[in-house]
Write an enzyme that holds these catalytic residues in place. Structure first.
Site, PDB file in Angstrom:
ATOM      1  CG  LEU A 347       1.742  -0.460   9.658  1.00  0.00           C
ATOM      2  CD1 LEU A 347       1.349   0.298   8.407  1.00  0.00           C
ATOM      3  CD2 LEU A 347       0.650  -1.445  10.034  1.00  0.00           C
ATOM      4  N   GLY A 348       6.041  -2.136  10.125  1.00  0.00           N
ATOM      5  CA  GLY A 348       7.164  -2.939   9.656  1.00  0.00           C
ATOM      6  C   GLY A 348       8.427  -2.112   9.589  1.00  0.00           C
ATOM      7  N   GLY A 350      11.558  -1.802   7.114  1.00  0.00           N
ATOM      8  CA  GLY A 350      12.070  -2.247   5.818  1.00  0.00           C
ATOM      9  C   GLY A 350      13.496  -1.794   5.636  1.00  0.00           C
ATOM     10  N   GLY A 351      13.986  -2.003   4.434  1.00  0.00           N
ATOM     11  CA  GLY A 351      15.345  -1.604   4.136  1.00  0.00           C
ATOM     12  C   GLY A 351      15.551  -0.104   4.265  1.00  0.00           C
ATOM     13  CG  PHE A 352      14.666   2.030   1.519  1.00  0.00           C
ATOM     14  CD1 PHE A 352      16.003   2.225   1.238  1.00  0.00           C
ATOM     15  CD2 PHE A 352      13.925   1.228   0.687  1.00  0.00           C
ATOM     16  CE1 PHE A 352      16.583   1.645   0.132  1.00  0.00           C
ATOM     17  CE2 PHE A 352      14.490   0.654  -0.426  1.00  0.00           C
ATOM     18  CZ  PHE A 352      15.824   0.859  -0.699  1.00  0.00           C
ATOM     19  CB  VAL A 355       6.155   1.305   7.462  1.00  0.00           C
ATOM     20  CG1 VAL A 355       4.861   1.818   6.842  1.00  0.00           C
ATOM     21  CG2 VAL A 355       7.230   1.186   6.404  1.00  0.00           C
ATOM     22  CE  LYS A 370       9.703   2.580   3.712  1.00  0.00           C
ATOM     23  NZ  LYS A 370       9.370   1.475   2.885  1.00  0.00           N
ATOM     24  CG  ASP A 466      14.294  -2.990  -3.255  1.00  0.00           C
ATOM     25  OD1 ASP A 466      14.721  -4.129  -3.558  1.00  0.00           O
ATOM     26  OD2 ASP A 466      14.291  -2.562  -2.095  1.00  0.00           O
TER      27      ASP A 466
END
Ligand SMILES: *[C@@H]1O[C@H](CO)[C@@H](O)[C@H](O)[C@H]1NC(C)=O
Ligand SMILES: *[C@@H]1O[C@H](CO)[C@@H](O)[C@H](O)[C@H]1NC(C)=O
Ligand SMILES: *[C@@H]1O[C@H](CO)[C@@H](O)[C@H](O)[C@H]1NC(C)=O
Ligand SMILES: *[C@@H]1O[C@H](CO)[C@@H](O)[C@H](O)[C@H]1NC(C)=O
Ligand SMILES: *[C@@H]1O[C@H](CO)[C@@H](O)[C@H](O)[C@H]1NC(C)=O
Ligand SMILES: *[C@@H]1O[C@H](CO)[C@@H](O)[C@H](O)[C@H]1NC(C)=O
Ligand SMILES: *[C@@H]1O[C@H](CO)[C@@H](O)[C@H](O)[C@H]1NC(C)=O
Ligand SMILES: CC(=O)N[C@H]1CO[C@H](CO)[C@@H](O)[C@@H]1O
Length: 681
Positions: A347-348, A350-352, A355, A370, A466
């Site tokens: 799905l994406g 991210g910074g962490f 996902v 995630k 965040d």
């Protein structure tokens, strides 16, 4: 006797021709020059003899001038002498690629430049002085931010300024190679650059040459026909000025030579002091080789360990894991749900972590999984004790955490699936659907109430750390829901300010954060303010592609607000279809939340009340940045300050200080107290 001596001395000085006074010097490092160089504002001589004109703090200026004035003319209406100078500088920007103002070689009638301004004024003049012929100022600027008046010149330029910062001539920073090919040179590369400036009085020419090495090319990069006689007075001070804007750089001077009426002695890169942390080339090579062979060895060992582990491939569940609150999923279940963490289910990123979309077999529901890699069991354990608390967070504007799983070094968090993705996609990407003002207003109100819950309504204070558009997710009814709360904590060490690494996203980071290293509800409010402005304006808090006056959203909005043109900033995609009263209120609130001073920001409870219309937003609005600091006309008084260390790195969508992977070991040993006890506030 004394009289005689005085008589003799005055005779000697009177009869001394101007050119034979102290008008030549060379400094390879400035350690022995402490008495001959005057430093003001932020400038200081460091232990190794390097002058640091500014550090990486926003809106600083620093000056270093040769203490005594030099005679540039024999009489006030005479012609200025020829001179030449050579110096070496280094600019280390706080964020790679984003410089924060620049440095200028300066000839000035005064070395007291206290009333000058930082940012684009380079610490040389203030807004009321610009262009005044009685300034008697000559400067060669090495600027890392785009000029207002030379839109075609990029953010990496050299320019000649006379009595003004509207340059007489500006060129992109470059040098000519031996075969006279033009080669671009990045001023903010963090590497030493040599500069030669020559003024030929007879021909009335100023030439500027730069180079990444000690060898000067035959052709100058900038050559301007210019008579300095009307600009220079008989006695002038020579030196340097540097400034920072919102984005900051450290500006260093490594060496300097100057000569009146002749060629200045040449500097050699080899004899200049080095910035701490840089190594001479050859040792660098040796270290490089040994490091790479070491890395190679380590990777072989790691591969071997990995293979052995792979053979014993099974999930190890430790006792403590059974105590963690919300549902623990088995790795196999999540693997199946996400089709083996297939890219097609992504799905994406991210910074962490990444996902994935997943279909949970047991409950037959969709979820977002995630996956975060973290190589410390201790850190994970502490983090998971917080996951337990996070599982108890329940609010319609938070993305619900359904459960978790640990598999080796990976932490998997399972969340409610949000069919409409994240808000940033709707705001910034070219999507078919454009969120209407009503939808945007609903999202804002939702997120405000979610944050209020975290800050004040849950049993403990939870700081999100965040808040940003990409962490605002939209459910099927386009309600805004905050995701990723507390995850930033996983990448943050304890409260020791000297080792603080700030995690967050450029443009959302409250200015006090880098200094204190302590996230607070007020720093969440700051980020929420940035989010408010973003939602109204439909652009990011910092837009490197925009012109300098629009680069920083808060400043742009404030300028327009001040001028009474606040509605100019509203997202053009709304095509004027919005409730003006609500828009003005949200803009106002956004500016209030973006205040540099934490105490001046409202609390989330107040924000929620304002948004609900229960309380009217105060009539007069405070300037979002501290007053008096670069508040000149057209000054880019950027609203924020971004910390102190030079090791920011640009991630996909977040700026994490330092190298996250390399720092895991040190981070993981520190406590992860995501949740502050309410009574400890
Ligand atoms: C400092 O300046 C004085 C004259 O003003 C000069 O005699 C002395 O050599 C200078 N020292 C250095 C290190 O340049
Ligand atoms: C940067 O310089 C300013 C002005 O000299 C000083 O107040 C500030 O503490 C410095 N910051 C750091 C991180 O050195
Ligand atoms: C320069 O100015 C002085 C008076 O200030 C005058 O006597 C002299 O003639 C002037 N010289 C020139 C070349 O204009
Ligand atoms: C600009 O600087 C001059 C002195 O150089 C000072 O008199 C004046 O007040 C300053 N103006 C502002 C707006 O700070
Ligand atoms: C230029 O500066 C001088 C001295 O600071 C001042 O008297 C004069 O009014 C200024 N001129 C303009 C146009 O601002
Ligand atoms: C360039 O230099 C002259 C002084 O020689 C000055 O009068 C002029 O205003 C300067 N500025 C520009 C933009 O040309
Ligand atoms: C300045 O550069 C020009 C070429 O652009 C050259 O003709 C001239 O001699 C140079 N002057 C000095 C003082 O180096
Ligand atoms: C604007 C948008 O994409 N809305 C969608 C949000 O999600 C629901 C449920 O999946 C869709 O029906 C909407 O079209």
């Amino acid at each position: 006797m004394v009289n005689l001596l005085i008589l003799f001395c005055s005779f000697f000085f009177l009869s001394t021709p101007a050119s034979s006074q102290q008008d030549e010097f060379i400094y390879n490092g400035f350690n022995e020059a402490r008495t001959n160089i005057s430093l003001t504002e932020a400038a200081e001589i460091e232990k190794n003899g390097i002058i640091r004109l500014t550090n990486e703090t926003s809106r600083l200026m620093g000056h270093a001038f040769y203490t005594s004035p030099l005679r540039f003319k024999t009489s006030s209406n005479g012609s200025a002498f020829s001179f030449s100078t050579c110096f070496a500088f280094v600019i280390v920007p706080e964020y790679q690629k984003l410089g924060g103002h620049g440095l200028a070689f300066t000839i000035s009638s005064s070395r007291d430049l206290k009333s000058a301004l930082p940012s684009q004024y380079l610490g040389l003049l203030n807004s009321s002085e610009v262009g005044n012929f009685s300034n008697h100022l000559f400067a060669v600027e090495l600027d890392t931010v785009q000029d207002f008046e030379f839109k075609d010149i990029n953010d990496n330029h050299i320019a000649i300024d006379i009595n003004s910062l509207v340059s007489n001539m500006s060129v992109a920073a470059a040098y000519f190679t031996d075969d006279l090919k033009k080669q671009d040179l990045n001023l903010k590369s963090g590497k030493p650059i040599m500069v030669w400036i020559e003024y030929d009085s007879a021909a009335s020419f100023v030439n500027v040459t730069i180079s990444p090495s000690s060898s000067k090319s035959k052709l100058p990069i900038l050559s301007l026909h210019l008579d300095l006689s009307p600009v220079l007075r008989e006695k002038m001070y020579v030196g340097f000025s540097a400034s920072t804007g919102l984005l900051a750089s450290s500006h260093y001077l490594l060496g300097w030579s100057f000569k009146m009426n002749g060629a200045s002695k040449s500097l050699s890169m080899k004899s200049l002091p080095l910035l701490p942390g840089t190594k001479k080339r050859r040792t660098g090579l040796i270290v490089g080789i040994s490091v790479s062979s070491f890395v190679f060895l380590i990777s072989i060992i790691l591969v071997a360990i990995y293979l052995i582990r792979k053979i014993k491939n099974r999930e190890v569940i430790e006792d403590w894991e059974l105590d963690v609150g919300p549902q623990r999923y088995s790795y196999q279940e999540l693997k199946k749900a996400t089709k083996g963490f297939k890219d097609s289910e992504l799905l994406g990123v991210g910074g962490f972590g990444r996902v994935y979309k997943g279909m949970l077999q047991k409950s037959k529901t969709q979820a977002a999984v995630k996956r975060i890699s973290h190589d410390s069991k201790q850190g994970l354990r502490e983090f998971l004790s917080e996951v337990a608390s996070m599982g108890r967070l329940r609010h319609r504007n938070l993305v619900q955490l359904l459960g978790w799983c640990r598999f080796r070094g990976d932490l998997l968090l399972v969340y409610d699936f949000m069919p409409n993705g994240s808000l940033d996609r709707f705001l910034f990407d070219e999507t078919e659907t454009i969120l209407s003002w009503e939808e945007r207003f609903k999202i804002i109100k939702g997120i405000a109430s979610g944050l209020l819950y975290l800050h004040e309504e849950f049993e403990q204070i939870v700081i999100h750390r965040d808040v940003k558009a990409s962490n605002v997710l939209l459910d099927g009814e386009l309600n805004g829901r905050l995701g990723d709360f507390g995850l930033a904590r996983l990448y943050e060490p304890g409260a020791n300010p000297s080792t603080t690494r700030v995690v967050g996203t450029l443009g959302y980071l409250a200015p006090e954060l880098p200094r204190t290293g302590k996230a607070s509800t007020k720093s969440d409010v700051f980020a929420f303010g940035a989010l408010l402005l973003e939602v109204v304006c439909g652009r990011r808090p910092i837009e490197p592609k925009a012109g300098p006056e629009e680069l920083v959203l808060v400043d742009w909005v404030w300028d327009k607000w001040k001028d009474g043109n606040a509605l100019d900033v509203v997202d053009p995609k709304l095509r004027g279809d919005f409730n003006e009263i609500e828009v003005i209120m949200v803009l106002k609130l956004g500016l209030m939340c973006s205040n540099n001073v934490p105490l001046a920001r409202p609390s989330m409870r107040q924000v929620v009340r304002y948004l609900a219309g229960e309380v009217v937003v105060p009539e007069d609005l405070k300037v979002p940045y501290e007053e008096g600091e670069g508040a000149g006309e057209g000054g880019n008084r950027y609203g924020n300050s971004y910390g102190t260390s030079s090791s920011f790195e640009r991630g996909s969508d977040s700026f994490t200080r330092g190298d996250v992977d390399a720092n895991f070991a040190s981070i993981s040993t520190s406590p992860f107290s995501l949740l502050y006890r309410r009574d400890a506030r």
